[in-house]
Design an enzyme around this catalytic site. Structure first.
Site: not given
Length: 482
Positions: A325-327, A482
């Site tokens: 989800w962060h990248g 993000f």
């Protein structure tokens, strides 16, 4: 629009005055004005991407209405999946298209073939990961019967785009934030003062701590081959405080700003670096995201109800998905997997819910055991953050190899030692304040109130002076990417 910009310093007072002096007596006018201000706030970055948030709003509003009327289980599930695919489709395209394409090309090359597909020059819309999850919570909760759909599209649109927390959270549930748009809001002096106090603490953490730690973290990570293990370890520690103060600072400003307008947002950070194990750390770090994954992914997968292997599987899924989800980078996936590995011994031995209360609950200082546990948990976090910050997995491994070499015991060598010592002293100052306020929502929430008026004003003045002294070039918040 950045919180730490002149634009926002002008924007906020204007919005505040119009909201309370012109629209106060009319709830619908308040909501409409909040919506307008939120679109201006978001469109300030790039007005073209307003179309995405408006489209997402219309889709989920319409599906919410449909789910409220539809009783056929098959059709209800179909409409839910339309919402999920639409929202995650946009998120996947803008955030992960090139990542999957590059890895597909690498896979073809590995097997001796070539796949000639050009990557796209895609600009990642700010905040898409946050408002996507926020709108998904609305349709999922309606589907589960936890929430009645709203017919007020202005209130719903304001909920989706609420500017204080739009671009970097906290990720608010529809069951918590949406009803507040239907409640009459009157100016509350004490609530506003509390909000201003939290905003001040958030700016201190962002401008004084995070932005200055970033200078040294960047120096070490961008030139890691030139430094010893002790220097790189110090660089990782600087980044550990940078990311905490940057993101929790944003959350403090967002929550405090919301209070100025009569809204209450959930606490997003509960002093995670005072955690005694990694399970407690994840109950205290980015709480709105952790609980979102728990409720909408971990529990539907079976949670901890199944056997040992199901628990292990679900733990790895939730941590890896959280990392992704962060990248769109393998470093985030490894970071998530590493945290899952940290978590597993606690899960297997059923000690993952050992530390539910506040550390040193009834004393000023922690016990020796608590101190050792906190130090060890902090060290694990520092190691994991190396993967989060590194350019790629190879860079992270190289960075850690240098740390765990004989040069770890050398004296750190780098430029601006005096300045670094100054920042370290300020970090210690921040930690002391947060330790004293660890039972509260944020560091100075009640700490200042325990003092007399002169001391309280002196604390505020010191923070304002420090912010002014260290105020430099506007720097984006880390989680904007993000």
């Amino acid at each position: 629009m950045l919180f730490n910009s002149i634009d926002f310093a002008i924007f906020l007072p204007i919005v505040f005055c119009i909201y309370w002096f012109i629209t106060q007596k009319n709830l619908k006018a308040q909501n409409l004005f909040i919506l307008f201000a939120s679109y201006v706030f978001y469109g300030w970055w790039d007005w073209r991407f307003l179309s995405l948030i408006i489209f997402s709003t219309i889709v989920d509003y319409s599906i919410g209405i449909t789910l409220g009327r539809e009783e056929n289980p098959i059709k209800r599930k179909m409409f839910l999946w339309i919402s999920i695919f639409t929202n995650l489709g946009f998120l996947g395209f803008f955030k992960y298209f090139n990542f999957f394409l590059e890895n597909l090309q690498s896979a073809y090359t590995f097997f001796g073939s070539e796949l000639n597909i050009s990557s796209l020059h895609i600009i990642l819309p700010v905040g898409i990961s946050f408002y996507t999850f926020q709108t998904l919570s609305y349709t999922i909760d309606i589907y589960k019967g936890k929430l009645e759909p709203t017919k007020d599209i202005i209130a719903f649109s304001a909920f989706v785009s609420f500017f204080p927390q739009l671009v970097a959270g906290p990720i608010e549930r529809a069951t918590s934030l949406l009803p507040q748009f239907f409640q009459k809001r009157q100016f509350d002096y004490n609530q506003a003062v509390n909000g201003m106090r939290q905003i001040l603490w958030g700016f201190f953490k962002k401008i004084v701590i995070a932005d200055n730690c970033a200078m040294f973290a960047n120096q070490f990570f961008n030139n890691s081959s030139e430094f010893s293990g002790s220097s790189l370890f110090l660089g990782a520690v600087f980044f550990t405080f940078q990311i905490y103060c940057d993101f929790s600072g944003y959350s403090d400003i967002a929550i405090g700003t919301s209070r100025l307008f009569g809204f209450d947002l959930k606490q997003n950070f509960a002093f995670p670096y005072f955690s005694r194990d990694i399970a407690e750390f994840w109950r205290r770090w980015h709480i709105s995201l952790s609980t979102w994954f728990r409720d909408y992914l971990y529990i539907p997968l079976g949670g901890s109800r199944g056997g040992k292997w199901m628990k292990i599987r679900n733990t790895f899924i939730i941590f890896i998905v959280s990392g992704f989800w962060h990248g769109a980078n393998w470093t985030f996936i490894v970071w998530g997997a590493l945290n899952a590995i940290y978590f597993l011994p606690l899960l297997i031995t059923k000690r993952n819910r050992t530390h539910l209360g506040t550390v040193a609950e009834n004393s000023v200082l922690p016990s020796f055991k608590e101190f050792i546990n906190m130090a060890f948990t902090f060290l694990l976090s520092v190691i994991a953050w190396v993967f989060f910050r590194a350019k790629n997995v190879e860079h992270a491994i190289s960075y850690l190899k240098t740390i765990f070499s004989n040069s770890l015991f050398s004296i750190p060598e780098f430029e601006n030692k005096r300045y670094a010592l100054e920042i370290i002293v300020l970090v210690i100052f921040m930690l002391i304040i947060e330790w004293l306020g660890r039972r509260d929502q944020y560091g100075i929430e009640k700490l200042a109130l325990r003092c007399n008026r002169k001391v309280r004003l002196s604390i505020y003045l010191v923070l304002v002076c420090l912010i002014y002294l260290y105020l430099g070039k506007e720097q984006e918040f880390i989680y904007f990417q993000f």
